[in-house]
Design an enzyme around this catalytic site. Sequence first.
Site, PDB file in Angstrom:
ATOM      1  N   ASN A  37       0.810  -1.223   0.000  1.00 35.87           N
ATOM      2  CA  ASN A  37       0.000   0.000   0.000  1.00 35.87           C
ATOM      3  C   ASN A  37       0.841   1.270   0.000  1.00 35.87           C
ATOM      4  O   ASN A  37       0.308   2.356   0.186  1.00 35.87           O
ATOM      5  CB  ASN A  37      -0.952  -0.007   1.196  1.00 35.87           C
ATOM      6  CG  ASN A  37      -1.781  -1.269   1.255  1.00 35.87           C
ATOM      7  OD1 ASN A  37      -1.570  -2.098   2.131  1.00 35.87           O
ATOM      8  ND2 ASN A  37      -2.679  -1.454   0.301  1.00 35.87           N
TER       9      ASN A  37
ATOM     10  N   VAL B 145       1.390   6.832   0.155  1.00 33.01           N
ATOM     11  CA  VAL B 145       0.551   5.818   0.784  1.00 33.01           C
ATOM     12  C   VAL B 145      -0.845   5.819   0.173  1.00 33.01           C
ATOM     13  O   VAL B 145      -1.445   6.872  -0.034  1.00 33.01           O
ATOM     14  CB  VAL B 145       0.426   6.097   2.300  1.00 33.01           C
ATOM     15  CG1 VAL B 145      -0.405   5.031   2.988  1.00 33.01           C
ATOM     16  CG2 VAL B 145       1.795   6.209   2.940  1.00 33.01           C
ATOM     17  N   CYS B 146      -1.360   4.618  -0.093  1.00 32.61           N
ATOM     18  CA  CYS B 146      -2.753   4.469  -0.502  1.00 32.61           C
ATOM     19  C   CYS B 146      -3.563   4.260   0.783  1.00 32.61           C
ATOM     20  O   CYS B 146      -3.634   3.162   1.327  1.00 32.61           O
ATOM     21  CB  CYS B 146      -2.912   3.275  -1.436  1.00 32.61           C
ATOM     22  SG  CYS B 146      -4.625   2.992  -1.912  1.00 32.61           S
ATOM     23  N   LEU B 147      -4.134   5.331   1.272  1.00 30.42           N
ATOM     24  CA  LEU B 147      -4.852   5.317   2.542  1.00 30.42           C
ATOM     25  C   LEU B 147      -6.246   5.884   2.292  1.00 30.42           C
ATOM     26  O   LEU B 147      -6.388   7.088   2.050  1.00 30.42           O
ATOM     27  CB  LEU B 147      -4.080   6.156   3.561  1.00 30.42           C
ATOM     28  CG  LEU B 147      -4.478   6.086   5.017  1.00 30.42           C
ATOM     29  CD1 LEU B 147      -4.340   4.666   5.566  1.00 30.42           C
ATOM     30  CD2 LEU B 147      -3.622   7.037   5.841  1.00 30.42           C
TER      31      LEU B 147
ATOM     32  N   VAL C 257      -0.976  -0.309  -4.231  1.00 29.77           N
ATOM     33  CA  VAL C 257      -0.335   0.570  -5.210  1.00 29.77           C
ATOM     34  C   VAL C 257       0.863  -0.169  -5.818  1.00 29.77           C
ATOM     35  O   VAL C 257       1.397   0.265  -6.821  1.00 29.77           O
ATOM     36  CB  VAL C 257       0.098   1.929  -4.615  1.00 29.77           C
ATOM     37  CG1 VAL C 257      -1.101   2.780  -4.303  1.00 29.77           C
ATOM     38  CG2 VAL C 257       0.985   1.764  -3.409  1.00 29.77           C
TER      39      VAL C 257
END
Length: 153
Positions: free
Chosen positions: A78, A85-87, A121
Amino acid sequence: MTASKRVAKELEDLQKELPKYLRNLCSEEDNVLVWHALLLPERPPYNLKAFRLCISFPREYPFQPPTVKFTTRIYHPNVDRDGRVCLPIISKKNWKASTRTCQVLEALNMLVNQPEPGQPVRLELAEQLTQDPELFDQMAQEFTLQFGVDRPS
């Protein structure tokens, strides 16, 4: 309330009661809209070291989300190779002006401790995590030991 005032207040509040998974939380000397911190994950393999973070707040905050970036390399599905960051909590689609930075940091800590292969990601790491978790853990541990920052005592 301006972005700078709200961010300064949130920083002050967080520093008073710093979560156990954070250390060295501070803003840049001349810019309260940029924070730096050290993340101390609780679960293996990431709990072997710590990871530096940079949190940047736009001038439109809280109406636009902050961005969170690892400045320490991390082997995680992620987090992209540049540390972004894919948050979901900070995606433009999900962002709410009422969300506080402490909630973002809590979500980040949870994501690091429990990677989410369904929202990667780095697809190759998500596939490795789901298809060969032992290899993923071994690679993540080696990467953590090589690039992570020593944990403060």
